[in-house]
Write a protein that holds these residues in place. Structure first.
Motif, PDB file in Angstrom:
ATOM      1  N   ASN A   1      63.878  48.105  61.634  1.00 56.07           N
ATOM      2  CA  ASN A   1      65.125  48.641  61.094  1.00 56.07           C
ATOM      3  C   ASN A   1      64.916  49.305  59.739  1.00 56.07           C
ATOM      4  N   GLU A   2      64.038  48.725  58.935  1.00 54.56           N
ATOM      5  CA  GLU A   2      63.726  49.339  57.648  1.00 54.56           C
ATOM      6  C   GLU A   2      63.032  50.685  57.842  1.00 54.56           C
ATOM      7  N   GLN A   3      62.132  50.736  58.837  1.00 54.00           N
ATOM      8  CA  GLN A   3      61.465  52.000  59.149  1.00 54.00           C
ATOM      9  C   GLN A   3      62.471  53.052  59.611  1.00 54.00           C
ATOM     10  N   MET A   4      63.427  52.631  60.429  1.00 52.29           N
ATOM     11  CA  MET A   4      64.440  53.559  60.913  1.00 52.29           C
ATOM     12  C   MET A   4      65.319  54.048  59.768  1.00 52.29           C
ATOM     13  N   ASP A   5      65.677  53.149  58.873  1.00 56.21           N
ATOM     14  CA  ASP A   5      66.503  53.510  57.722  1.00 56.21           C
ATOM     15  C   ASP A   5      65.802  54.584  56.889  1.00 56.21           C
TER      16      ASP A   5
ATOM     17  N   THR B   1      74.029  62.950  65.873  1.00 56.39           N
ATOM     18  CA  THR B   1      74.259  63.301  64.474  1.00 56.39           C
ATOM     19  C   THR B   1      73.703  62.214  63.558  1.00 56.39           C
ATOM     20  N   ARG B   2      73.687  62.515  62.263  1.00 56.81           N
ATOM     21  CA  ARG B   2      73.233  61.515  61.293  1.00 56.81           C
ATOM     22  C   ARG B   2      74.134  60.281  61.341  1.00 56.81           C
ATOM     23  N   GLN B   3      75.439  60.490  61.467  1.00 58.00           N
ATOM     24  CA  GLN B   3      76.362  59.364  61.546  1.00 58.00           C
ATOM     25  C   GLN B   3      76.106  58.520  62.793  1.00 58.00           C
ATOM     26  N   ASP B   4      75.796  59.180  63.904  1.00 66.73           N
ATOM     27  CA  ASP B   4      75.446  58.458  65.132  1.00 66.73           C
ATOM     28  C   ASP B   4      74.235  57.560  64.897  1.00 66.73           C
TER      29      ASP B   4
ATOM     30  N   ALA C   1      65.072  60.395  55.392  1.00 66.32           N
ATOM     31  CA  ALA C   1      64.060  61.406  55.085  1.00 66.32           C
ATOM     32  C   ALA C   1      64.564  62.832  55.217  1.00 66.32           C
ATOM     33  N   GLY C   2      65.668  63.025  55.915  1.00 67.82           N
ATOM     34  CA  GLY C   2      66.171  64.382  56.086  1.00 67.82           C
ATOM     35  C   GLY C   2      67.507  64.368  56.763  1.00 67.82           C
ATOM     36  N   ASP C   3      67.832  65.489  57.403  1.00 69.96           N
ATOM     37  CA  ASP C   3      69.109  65.615  58.093  1.00 69.96           C
ATOM     38  C   ASP C   3      69.035  64.840  59.401  1.00 69.96           C
ATOM     39  N   GLY C   4      69.227  63.538  59.303  1.00 70.06           N
ATOM     40  CA  GLY C   4      69.128  62.708  60.488  1.00 70.06           C
ATOM     41  C   GLY C   4      67.742  62.130  60.681  1.00 70.06           C
ATOM     42  N   GLY C   5      66.758  62.623  59.908  1.00 66.38           N
ATOM     43  CA  GLY C   5      65.416  62.092  60.021  1.00 66.38           C
ATOM     44  C   GLY C   5      64.622  62.807  61.104  1.00 66.38           C
ATOM     45  N   PRO C   6      63.288  62.702  61.063  1.00 61.58           N
ATOM     46  CA  PRO C   6      62.446  63.291  62.104  1.00 61.58           C
ATOM     47  C   PRO C   6      62.765  62.639  63.447  1.00 61.58           C
TER      48      PRO C   6
END
Length: 225
Positions: free
Chosen positions: A108-112, A167-170, A117-122
């Motif tokens: 979960n920390e990795q996912m956070d 989305t990022r919120q998702d 890291a960006g717009d929704g992450g890689p």
């Protein structure tokens, strides 16, 4: 040339995942090259990647076609996951103990961090972490039969690629569900773990259907059969 192929792949991938192309719709090199205003060579490379990813099929007689994943197929996949993974989460809460909870907290920390890291992450990295999370719970269930039934469902191409239109919120909402699951397992509460997993997958199902509808509505000209 590589950049053109990558760009074409991203556009076509989003369309297939988003439902712009009807299941089984033919993806014609010449038409797509004209539409995207590039040569047929990068289109050909992009279509090959779609086939490799399980998002399209290639047949000498029928050409390249969008994978035949209907809304019913997707709903059934999430329904089966909801039933089976909820049971697995309950078993994992009994059997996984603190080592499993620690592993889930780490993921979960990795996912956070990936999301931040960006717009929704890689997206590929997020999908990889998500897969590890669900497989960790499945392994901790201690049920070989359950593992055999679920392994393919967790990593089905259409489920994996659903991350590309979230989305990022998702993603943040999904992360919160993962944290709740880790907390339920740390507390050794099987019923809570079952309920959270069921909620997580029901929300994912509704979210994915909404995303496909929104993407298809925003790209109405992609259905070229």
């Amino acid at each position: 040339m590589a950049a053109a192929a990558d760009n074409a792949y991203e556009i076509l991938k989003q369309r297939v995942i988003g439902g712009t192309y009807a299941p089984g719709a033919q993806l014609k090199e010449e038409h797509l090259a004209r539409e995207l205003e590039i040569s047929r060579t990068p289109i050909r490379a992009a279509l090959k990647r779609l086939v490799d990813d399980g998002l399209a099929t290639a047949d000498p007689n029928r050409g390249v076609r969008a994978a035949e994943w209907t809304d019913l197929d997707i709903e059934e996949t999430f329904d089966l996951r909801g039933l089976l993974e909820s049971h697995g989460a309950g078993l994992a809460a009994r059997r996984g103990g603190l080592p499993l909870a620690d592993r889930l907290d780490d993921l979960n920390e990795q996912m956070d961090k990936a999301i931040a890291a960006g717009d929704g992450g890689p997206t590929e990295r997020l999908q990889e972490i998500n897969s590890q999370f669900h497989h960790a719970i499945l392994e901790a269930s201690g049920s070989p039969r359950l593992r055999a039934m679920l392994a393919g469902l967790i990593d089905m191409p259409i489920v994996i690629r659903s991350h590309f239109i979230s989305t990022r919120q998702d993603k943040l909402q999904s992360l919160q569900h993962h944290r709740d699951l880790a907390a339920a397992i740390r507390a050794g509460d099987p019923e809570l773990a079952r309920q959270v997993m069921h909620l997580h997958l029901r929300v994912a199902s509704h979210r994915f259907k909404r995303q496909r509808m929104e993407f298809s509505a925003a790209h109405p000209d992609g259905d070229h059969r």
